[in-house]
Design a protein around this motif. Structure first.
Motif, short mmCIF file in Angstrom:
data_model
loop_
_atom_site.label_atom_id
_atom_site.label_comp_id
_atom_site.label_asym_id
_atom_site.label_seq_id
_atom_site.Cartn_x
_atom_site.Cartn_y
_atom_site.Cartn_z
N LYS A 4 4.68 13.32 -2.10
CA LYS A 4 5.04 11.94 -2.58
C LYS A 4 4.46 10.61 -2.29
CE LYS A 4 9.33 13.53 -4.62
NZ LYS A 4 10.81 13.30 -5.01
N GLY A 5 3.40 10.75 -1.40
CA GLY A 5 2.74 9.71 -0.64
C GLY A 5 1.99 8.52 -1.65
N ASN A 6 2.08 8.97 -2.87
CA ASN A 6 1.35 8.06 -3.92
C ASN A 6 2.47 7.28 -4.22
OD1 ASN A 6 -1.23 8.51 -3.55
ND2 ASN A 6 -1.03 10.23 -5.30
N GLU A 7 3.80 7.54 -4.04
CA GLU A 7 4.99 6.97 -4.59
C GLU A 7 5.88 5.98 -3.74
OE1 GLU A 7 7.94 9.75 -6.60
OE2 GLU A 7 6.17 11.08 -7.18
N ILE A 8 5.40 6.19 -2.48
CA ILE A 8 6.23 5.35 -1.33
C ILE A 8 5.13 4.54 -0.80
CG2 ILE A 8 8.08 6.85 -0.95
CD1 ILE A 8 6.70 7.84 1.67
N THR A 9 5.80 3.23 -0.42
CA THR A 9 4.88 2.34 0.03
C THR A 9 5.13 1.86 1.65
OG1 THR A 9 6.41 0.46 -0.69
CG2 THR A 9 4.59 1.16 -1.99
N LEU A 10 4.54 1.20 2.19
CA LEU A 10 4.82 0.73 3.56
C LEU A 10 6.27 -0.11 3.49
CD1 LEU A 10 1.49 -0.18 5.18
CD2 LEU A 10 2.62 1.95 4.67
N ARG A 11 6.40 -0.99 2.37
CA ARG A 11 7.57 -1.61 2.18
C ARG A 11 8.74 -0.84 2.08
NH1 ARG A 11 11.04 -2.90 -1.52
NH2 ARG A 11 11.96 -5.19 -1.46
N HIS A 12 8.64 0.42 1.30
CA HIS A 12 9.81 1.13 1.32
C HIS A 12 10.11 1.77 2.93
CE1 HIS A 12 8.93 2.44 -3.11
NE2 HIS A 12 9.97 1.63 -3.13
N GLY A 21 13.04 3.80 -3.73
CA GLY A 21 13.60 2.57 -4.21
C GLY A 21 15.02 2.70 -4.72
N ASN A 22 15.67 3.71 -4.95
CA ASN A 22 16.75 3.99 -5.76
C ASN A 22 17.93 3.66 -4.89
OD1 ASN A 22 15.60 4.67 -8.21
ND2 ASN A 22 16.63 7.00 -8.01
N LYS A 23 17.75 3.88 -3.49
CA LYS A 23 19.00 3.85 -2.68
C LYS A 23 18.51 3.12 -1.07
CE LYS A 23 21.61 7.60 -4.28
NZ LYS A 23 22.34 8.88 -3.79
N TRP A 24 19.65 2.66 -0.42
CA TRP A 24 19.43 2.29 0.89
C TRP A 24 19.79 3.36 1.78
CZ3 TRP A 24 21.48 1.39 5.37
CH2 TRP A 24 20.92 0.82 6.55
N ASP A 45 0.70 -1.21 0.05
CA ASP A 45 -0.09 0.11 -0.03
C ASP A 45 0.99 1.14 0.07
OD1 ASP A 45 -2.23 -1.46 0.16
OD2 ASP A 45 -2.41 -1.21 2.22
N VAL A 46 0.41 2.27 -0.58
CA VAL A 46 1.25 3.62 -0.78
C VAL A 46 0.91 4.33 0.49
CG1 VAL A 46 1.42 4.00 -3.04
CG2 VAL A 46 -0.84 4.67 -1.83
N VAL A 47 1.75 5.18 1.00
CA VAL A 47 1.59 5.98 2.14
C VAL A 47 0.28 6.90 2.18
CG1 VAL A 47 2.64 7.65 3.95
CG2 VAL A 47 4.04 5.58 2.95
N SER A 48 0.01 7.54 1.24
CA SER A 48 -0.96 8.41 1.24
C SER A 48 -2.65 7.82 1.54
CB SER A 48 -1.07 8.99 -0.39
OG SER A 48 -1.32 7.86 -1.27
#
Length: 792
Positions: free
Chosen positions: A355-363, A407-410, A344-347
């Motif tokens: 950017k809540g539609n771009e980051i997920t709980l997994r991120h 997702g580009n970096k840790w 799920d996305v954060v938004s």
């Protein structure tokens, strides 16, 4: 020109009223075992040209290599003449240190980029060969009768006996001259003749660390190969436990016995902590279990120094970021109940989040969201002792720009786990404290674990401390509302053991959830990280460890599990930094080796005399990308390889094979990897059970540009997150200076684009005509960010 400059006075040092006659009190009739040399003649500080050094840190090494003198004419009953360095005269001053470590900061002041000289005489009735232990902060050279017998260019705090050197003393007078060079901050040194016990300890430690050079020096000197240390461990056993086969063979050939019984596990673990925690000091609690049974538990030192309350296995410590696995487990439990999905996305849970539609709980779970960690803000510690609401903390996170695309970096990020804790509360309808208690703590019988509330008294609490030199003081006391789901829990070693046993035996989460949590996450480019969902996934000598550490002012912690052997080790301490000689993570790693060494893979032995083809050495020279802008620069001086990480000191690395090299100062190694054509393409860096793959960067040749264009680019640029960098022009060169960075030179790739060598960064200036640049595109390890010019 390389230059020295003089300070007008010796800060903190009382000048002698009379000329120094001969060596004065800095004369020793022989050297007694284990007694530090405390009487010296000191000259300095000889301050290096600070602007030149800051602009080009390599000059420190050049000045270290350059010797103004290597011997001093000293005649009995006559005064010592002044020493002239770069047209400035310096005089010798007698000092006596009350401590074994000679504190140059007190004697000469905290003078950065400086050199001091220390002079003494050793008189001998007969010739003798002695081994001395040396510690220094930072670089040190030792001359005996004008001949260089030891040098180490290194940035480190002074630790006695960290270096070993042989002094071949002649009959009569012998002159000892030390050159100590300060890189930054405090500076000091220590030197003593090592006695039987210290030599034995050095042999055992060097055998375990794989330092064959030291082992050879010590065995050639006749140190008893079979003498045990305080724990009962011999040099051969130390090498065996740490997997140093070559040293085992060497010791065996020299007469090391292989049939001496091993000390008990309890003796070995006791020895790690009992010497560190002697006297009235902070404490540590330790627990080890295997196959569900506790095989060791003990407390050392004090939970409350003022009231002399000792640490026990029931002492409650703040555990910092170990909290993250509990927050992650809560998210996974809610997913099992189909109340959310980690994709799920954060938004969905925090409407309007940038950017809540771009980051997920997994991120968020995997530290790959790109969110800026709120604890990295420069102003963080101004407010950390005051309470904050969770909604206000979330607001501060929303207000910060992203560090990179999701997702580009840790990049380790506390902000992500604050948001996860907030989402647990929104979905469950309970506070995080109540949810964790109802879901995990109460059902498992973890009666001594919970969210720490600053104004609520709890029994058996450990107070947090900090070491300030030799003095221990109360640490900054966080209001733990600032830690939230990222680090607000307190617990005991016994409760954390209950947690690990339940977790790894399927009593907390389903097998499917555990498998996902304990699998290393992947970035967008499919590169593997060493982090799952709230747990680090590490490989230590071929054995997988699932672990996490924690740290905040006054507290450090470690909780680790080796699943195949059902082995758990927990170390909690109440001081940051901890006492010298202790690190919870390193101590836990050593404890693990004491138990698991028969099943672990062997480790290399390194030495300065292992031959490596010079063509190979030259092939390894270059820059290697560690991500986030960090670069390891490998250089070759003569036949010696050196490695320097961005912002750190330059250290020699020593071969254990033709393509693998080790540091002596830390337990770390790099292995150079070549392609089918024999070209070096990357290196593998091993340290603390982690492996980093760093690609070799293409070397760029600067282009020629008129240095007058640099004036258009100088100024201050806002990177966001309250971080401003400065671009400076010094002596017809351009430099980048950050508030927490060493100054780096910028080299032109074109008239508008520049790159640095010590850090993986490029600057692309946006200028119009002859006007000042109004912005710059900053590229750090491939990630672009625009910085607006905000001033001169």
């Amino acid at each position: 020109m390389l230059a020295f400059s003089n300070l007008t006075n010796l800060q903190g040092q009382t000048k002698s009223q009379n000329p120094v006659m001969g060596y004065a009190q800095a004369s020793y009739m022989g050297l007694a075992d284990n007694e530090f040399m405390k009487n010296w003649l000191i000259l300095g500080p000889v301050q290096l040209d600070e602007e030149a050094i800051k602009a080009d840190d390599s000059r420190q090494k050049i000045l270290f290599d350059r010797d103004a003198f290597t011997t001093v004419a000293v005649h009995s009953g006559k005064s010592i003449g002044a020493v002239k360095i770069d047209n400035t005269e310096y005089t010798w001053e007698p000092i006596r240190s009350e401590e074994g470590i000679v504190d140059l900061s007190k004697l000469l002041g905290k003078v950065e980029y400086s050199i001091a000289y220390a002079l003494a005489e050793i008189r001998m009735d007969v010739p003798a060969k002695v081994i001395v232990g040396i510690g220094s902060d930072d670089g040190i050279k030792l001359y005996l009768n004008g001949r260089l017998v030891h040098q180490n260019w290194i940035g480190r705090p002074t630790t006695p006996d960290e270096d070993i050197a042989i002094l071949n003393l002649k009959k009569g007078s012998n002159q000892i001259l030390l050159k100590i060079q300060n890189m930054e901050q405090d500076w000091s040194f220590a030197i003593r003749k090592m006695g039987k016990e210290s030599l034995k300890k050095a042999l055992i430690e060097s055998s375990g660390r794989g330092n064959l050079d030291n082992v050879k020096i010590l065995t050639d000197d006749g140190v008893d190969l079979n003498a045990p240390d305080d724990s009962g461990l011999t040099a051969y056993q130390s090498a065996m436990i740490r997997g140093r086969e070559k040293i085992m063979d060497y010791l065996k050939d020299k007469g090391g016995r292989t049939d001496i019984p091993m000390p008990s596990f309890k003796q070995l673990v006791d020895c790690i902590f009992k010497n560190v925690y002697s006297g009235i000091t902070s404490g540590v609690s330790v627990l080890v279990s295997k196959n569900g049974e506790i095989i060791y538990e003990k407390g050392f030192g004090y939970a409350d120094i003022g009231n002399k309350v000792p640490v026990t296995p029931d002492t409650k410590f703040r555990i910092g970021s170990i909290t993250k696995q509990f927050t992650a487990a809560a998210i996974l439990k809610l997913q099992e109940e189909k109340k959310l999905n980690i994709q799920d996305v954060v938004s969905k849970y925090i409407p309007g989040f940038p950017k809540g539609n771009e980051i997920t709980l997994r991120h968020l779970l995997t530290h790959t969201s790109g969110l800026h960690s709120y604890t990295d803000r420069p102003s963080f510690f101004k407010f950390v002792t005051l309470p904050i609401s969770l909604s206000a903390l979330v607001d501060t996170i929303q207000a910060q720009p992203y560090d990179f695309a999701p997702g580009n970096k840790w990049n380790y990020c506390n902000s992500g786990f604050v948001l996860l804790g907030y989402i647990v509360e929104k979905i469950s309808g309970k506070s995080l404290a109540i949810y964790l208690n109802d879901t995990f703590f109460e059902p498992l019988g973890m009666n001594n674990t919970g969210i720490y509330e600053t104004n609520k008294l709890i029994d058996n609490e450990a107070y947090g401390y900090s070491f300030n030199g030799n003095k221990i003081i109360k640490a900054i006391n966080w209001d733990m509302s600032w830690a939230a789901g990222a680090g607000a829990l307190y617990s005991t070693v016994r409760d954390l053991n209950i947690w690990n046993e339940a977790l790894f035996n399927g009593k907390v989460l389903t097998e499917e959830s555990l498998k996902a949590a304990f699998t290393s996450s992947l970035l967008n480019n499919k590169q593997k990280t060493n982090y799952g969902y709230g747990w680090f996934i590490q490989n230590i000598r071929g054995s997988e460890f699932i672990s996490h550490g924690g740290g905040l002012n006054g507290f450090l912690s470690y909780l680790g599990r080796q699943p195949e052997n059902k082995f758990t080790v927990i170390v909690l301490c109440n001081s940051t930094p901890p006492p010298s000689g202790l690190s919870p993570t390193n101590s836990a790693s050593l404890i693990s080796e004491y138990i698991l060494w028969p099943e672990m893979i062997k480790q290399p032995t390194f030495a300065s005399d292992i031959p490596v083809d010079e063509k190979l050495l030259n092939a390894y020279v270059g820059r290697y990308d560690y991500g986030q802008g960090a670069v390891l620069t490998v250089t070759l001086e003569g036949k010696q390889l050196y490695a320097q990480m961005t912002g750190q000191g330059k250290y020699p690395i020593f071969p254990s094979s033709k393509d693998e090299f080790n540091w002596k100062i830390v337990d770390a190694s790099v292995k150079f990897v070549v392609d089918e054509k024999g070209k070096v393409i990357y290196l593998l860096h091993h340290q603390n059970g982690q492996q980093i793959e760093a690609k070799k960067l293409k070397e760029e040749i600067p282009v020629a540009v008129d240095f007058s264009v640099f004036d258009k680019y100088t100024g201050k640029y806002d990177m966001g997150n309250n971080y401003v960098m400065a671009v400076l022009k010094v002596d017809k060169k351009l430099f980048l200076q950050g508030s927490q960075l060493t100054r780096f030179q910028l080299f032109p790739a074109s008239e508008t684009e520049f790159f640095a060598r010590e850090i993986n960064i490029r600057l692309k200036f946006k200028a119009h005509g002859e006007q000042k640049a109004d912005s710059v595109i900053v590229v750090i390890s491939g990630e672009e960010k625009v910085a607006k010019r905000v001033g001169d």
